[in-house]
Design an enzyme around this catalytic site. Structure first.
Site, PDB file in Angstrom:
ATOM      1  N   GLU A  34     -23.974  14.879 -48.986  1.00 16.23           N
ATOM      2  CA  GLU A  34     -24.223  15.799 -47.866  1.00 16.23           C
ATOM      3  C   GLU A  34     -24.036  17.245 -48.301  1.00 16.23           C
ATOM      4  OE1 GLU A  34     -26.171  14.916 -45.358  1.00 16.23           O
ATOM      5  OE2 GLU A  34     -24.695  13.378 -44.859  1.00 16.23           O
ATOM      6  N   THR A  36     -25.650  18.723 -50.430  1.00 19.40           N
ATOM      7  CA  THR A  36     -25.883  18.826 -51.877  1.00 19.40           C
ATOM      8  C   THR A  36     -27.342  19.185 -52.163  1.00 19.40           C
ATOM      9  OG1 THR A  36     -26.206  16.441 -51.814  1.00 19.40           O
ATOM     10  CG2 THR A  36     -24.077  17.224 -52.627  1.00 19.40           C
ATOM     11  N   ASP A  37     -28.247  18.938 -51.198  1.00 20.13           N
ATOM     12  CA  ASP A  37     -29.678  19.094 -51.539  1.00 20.13           C
ATOM     13  C   ASP A  37     -30.033  20.537 -51.869  1.00 20.13           C
ATOM     14  OD1 ASP A  37     -29.579  19.902 -48.830  1.00 20.13           O
ATOM     15  OD2 ASP A  37     -31.426  18.850 -48.261  1.00 20.13           O
ATOM     16  N   LEU A 129     -30.467  12.522 -36.906  1.00 25.34           N
ATOM     17  CA  LEU A 129     -31.107  11.414 -37.626  1.00 25.34           C
ATOM     18  C   LEU A 129     -32.539  11.789 -38.026  1.00 25.34           C
ATOM     19  CD1 LEU A 129     -29.737   8.510 -35.377  1.00 25.34           C
ATOM     20  CD2 LEU A 129     -28.872   9.258 -37.614  1.00 25.34           C
ATOM     21  N   SER A 130     -32.808  13.103 -38.024  1.00 25.37           N
ATOM     22  CA  SER A 130     -34.074  13.630 -38.545  1.00 25.37           C
ATOM     23  C   SER A 130     -35.296  13.294 -37.708  1.00 25.37           C
ATOM     24  CB  SER A 130     -34.316  13.120 -39.973  1.00 25.37           C
ATOM     25  OG  SER A 130     -33.659  13.916 -40.864  1.00 25.37           O
ATOM     26  N   ASP A 182     -34.302  15.468 -45.875  1.00 21.32           N
ATOM     27  CA  ASP A 182     -34.810  14.658 -44.758  1.00 21.32           C
ATOM     28  C   ASP A 182     -36.271  14.257 -44.942  1.00 21.32           C
ATOM     29  OD1 ASP A 182     -32.300  15.115 -43.644  1.00 21.32           O
ATOM     30  OD2 ASP A 182     -32.965  16.955 -42.699  1.00 21.32           O
ATOM     31  N   TYR A 234     -24.845  26.194 -40.618  1.00 24.40           N
ATOM     32  CA  TYR A 234     -25.581  25.673 -41.782  1.00 24.40           C
ATOM     33  C   TYR A 234     -25.972  26.819 -42.708  1.00 24.40           C
ATOM     34  CZ  TYR A 234     -29.063  22.883 -44.325  1.00 24.40           C
ATOM     35  OH  TYR A 234     -29.782  22.234 -45.308  1.00 24.40           O
TER      36      TYR A 234
HETATM   37  C1  GLA Z   1     -29.693  18.699 -42.695  1.00 24.58           C
HETATM   38  C2  GLA Z   1     -30.779  19.343 -43.565  1.00 24.58           C
HETATM   39  C3  GLA Z   1     -30.834  18.703 -44.951  1.00 24.58           C
HETATM   40  C4  GLA Z   1     -29.456  18.633 -45.593  1.00 24.58           C
HETATM   41  C5  GLA Z   1     -28.431  18.065 -44.613  1.00 24.58           C
HETATM   42  C6  GLA Z   1     -27.031  18.137 -45.159  1.00 24.58           C
HETATM   43  O1  GLA Z   1     -30.030  17.382 -42.399  1.00 24.58           O
HETATM   44  O2  GLA Z   1     -32.037  19.215 -42.944  1.00 24.58           O
HETATM   45  O3  GLA Z   1     -31.738  19.398 -45.774  1.00 24.58           O
HETATM   46  O4  GLA Z   1     -29.063  19.883 -46.083  1.00 24.58           O
HETATM   47  O5  GLA Z   1     -28.446  18.756 -43.365  1.00 24.58           O
HETATM   48  O6  GLA Z   1     -26.888  17.284 -46.227  1.00 24.58           O
END
Ligand code: GLA
Length: 393
Positions: A34, A36-37, A129-130, A182, A234
């Site tokens: 988490e 880390t992307d 959950l995207s 995501d 964020y």
């Molecule tokens: C959100 C962002 C992702 C990622 C996560 C944290 O979901 O869309 O790109 O940075 O937070 O891991």
């Protein structure tokens, strides 16, 4: 009925013809890795069975006409958007997602026709959950199909390209400074696997993740909390990481290894140290979890999830009371591990539980929410499902 069927039927009712493209894309759970992307690191998501489907057909004019099917089964028609006038800021609300994707594809040189779209989403919204990425990925695949460039090719290759376009839509059009986790998960995951993705190299590997074969389940706890500082929080964390990388003279925090961590921390101002500690240790936890899964030891992932949560709560400071209560009550009832998943400040937690203990864990989580005066969470078991793809009509 599947989201795809409902989208195809609603499209036929609305337009009096069958859609010429039908695609769907899932929401995701990030098992571990988490924040880390955007530090060029490692992630390990899997796809949810909940999907967003898009039925589409070209129009003779250069207009994008999106509509969604509401929970009440009635069609909500969005604004009619001339393709050539699409620009960041030109539309708001839910239509900015399909519009942003069309804009990003156009900017990438894809020759898009106008399109009627009917979108049906079953990914819980506001749950971390995207759901927005599921929508964007499904729209991207449907529009590419209408443009005569269907993304049916080898999954890994097409995932990287489409994910970048969708990320651009999200960052520049919808204005959310998110990374690539995501979209990559929604496009690239496979059933019964978690996707081990190295953001820097773009390399990915499907890691078998069949928790049920080990008598385990991943319980998703949608806290229904959505704290207002999620976007600013964020962005602040992301900027802090970039600043730390610059002070350390590296391209991204991915370049700091576990062995170098203490030396690196000494070089940084107090307020940046916890961010770096989280990112470096989280990358290590992803690699360790991948090794556990490769060895077929799903249970060993449990303590790594819990360590990830502690790090996100205390060092990265992106948890919230609802997520902490979820994790603590699951662990107190015998979960092997638990953590928040996704960006944080609300959304969902996951718990790795013995299948036969799931009812007790569920009860304990619900009771704990009630004791704390929190709204009742939504719980379900997540089995790794298929990534995005074409649907049969
Ligand atoms: C959100 C962002 C992702 C990622 C996560 C944290 O979901 O869309 O790109 O940075 O937070 O891991």
């Amino acid at each position: 009925m599947s989201a795809a069927r409902r989208a195809a039927e609603a499209f036929a009712r609305e337009h009096g013809r069958a859609p010429s493209a039908l695609w769907s894309a899932p929401g995701r759970v990030n098992l571990i890795g988490e924040h880390t992307d955007y530090n060029d690191g490692f992630v390990l998501p899997f796809a949810l069975p909940h999907r967003t489907a898009v039925a589409a057909a070209p129009r003779a004019d250069r207009v994008l006409a999106p509509a969604t099917l509401g929970d009440d089964q009635s069609l909500h028609r969005g604004a009619q958007l001339p393709l050539d006038e699409l620009a960041p800021g030109s539309t708001s609300g839910w239509t900015s997602y399909p519009a942003g994707v069309a804009w990003a594809l156009r900017e990438a040189g894809v020759d898009l026709p106008g399109a009627d779209l009917v979108i049906v989403g079953e990914v819980p919204t506001g749950a971390g959950l995207s759901s927005s990425h599921a929508l964007e990925c499904a729209v991207a695949l449907a529009l590419l199909d209408l443009a005569g460039r269907p993304a049916d090719g080898p999954r890994a290759a097409r995932t990287a390209e489409v994910a970048r376009w969708v990320q651009r839509a999200e960052n520049e059009f919808a204005g959310a400074p998110t990374g690539i986790l995501d979209q990559t998960a929604s496009l690239g995951c496979a059933a019964e696997h978690a996707l081990f993705y190295d953001v820097r190299s773009g390399e990915s590997e499907q890691i078998p993740f069949d928790s049920r074969a080990s008598g385990l389940e991943v319980l998703v706890i949608d806290t229904r909390a959505n704290h207002s500082h999620s976007t600013s929080g964020y962005g602040d964390r992301r900027r802090g990481c970039e600043q730390a990388a610059e002070l350390l003279g590296v391209d991204a925090l991915r370049d700091v290894s576990g062995q170098e961590l203490d030396v690196a921390l000494d070089k940084l101002p107090e307020q940046l140290r916890p961010l770096v500690r989280h990112v470096v240790t989280e990358n290590e936890r992803v690699l360790a979890a991948v090794a556990d899964l490769r060895a077929g030891d799903v249970a060993a992932v449990g303590p790594r999830l819990t360590a990830s949560h502690t790090s996100l709560r205390d060092d990265y400071r992106v948890s919230c009371p609802e997520l902490d209560v979820s994790v603590e009550s699951a662990l107190a009832t015998g979960a092997l591990g638990a953590r928040m998943t996704g960006g944080g400040f609300g959304g969902s937690a996951i718990a790795l539980v013995h299948a036969d203990q799931r009812p007790q864990v569920e009860r304990a989580v619900r009771e704990s929410f009630a004791e704390h005066g929190m709204d009742s969470p939504r719980l379900f078991t997540a089995v790794p499902a298929a990534g995005a793809g074409r649907e049969q009509e």
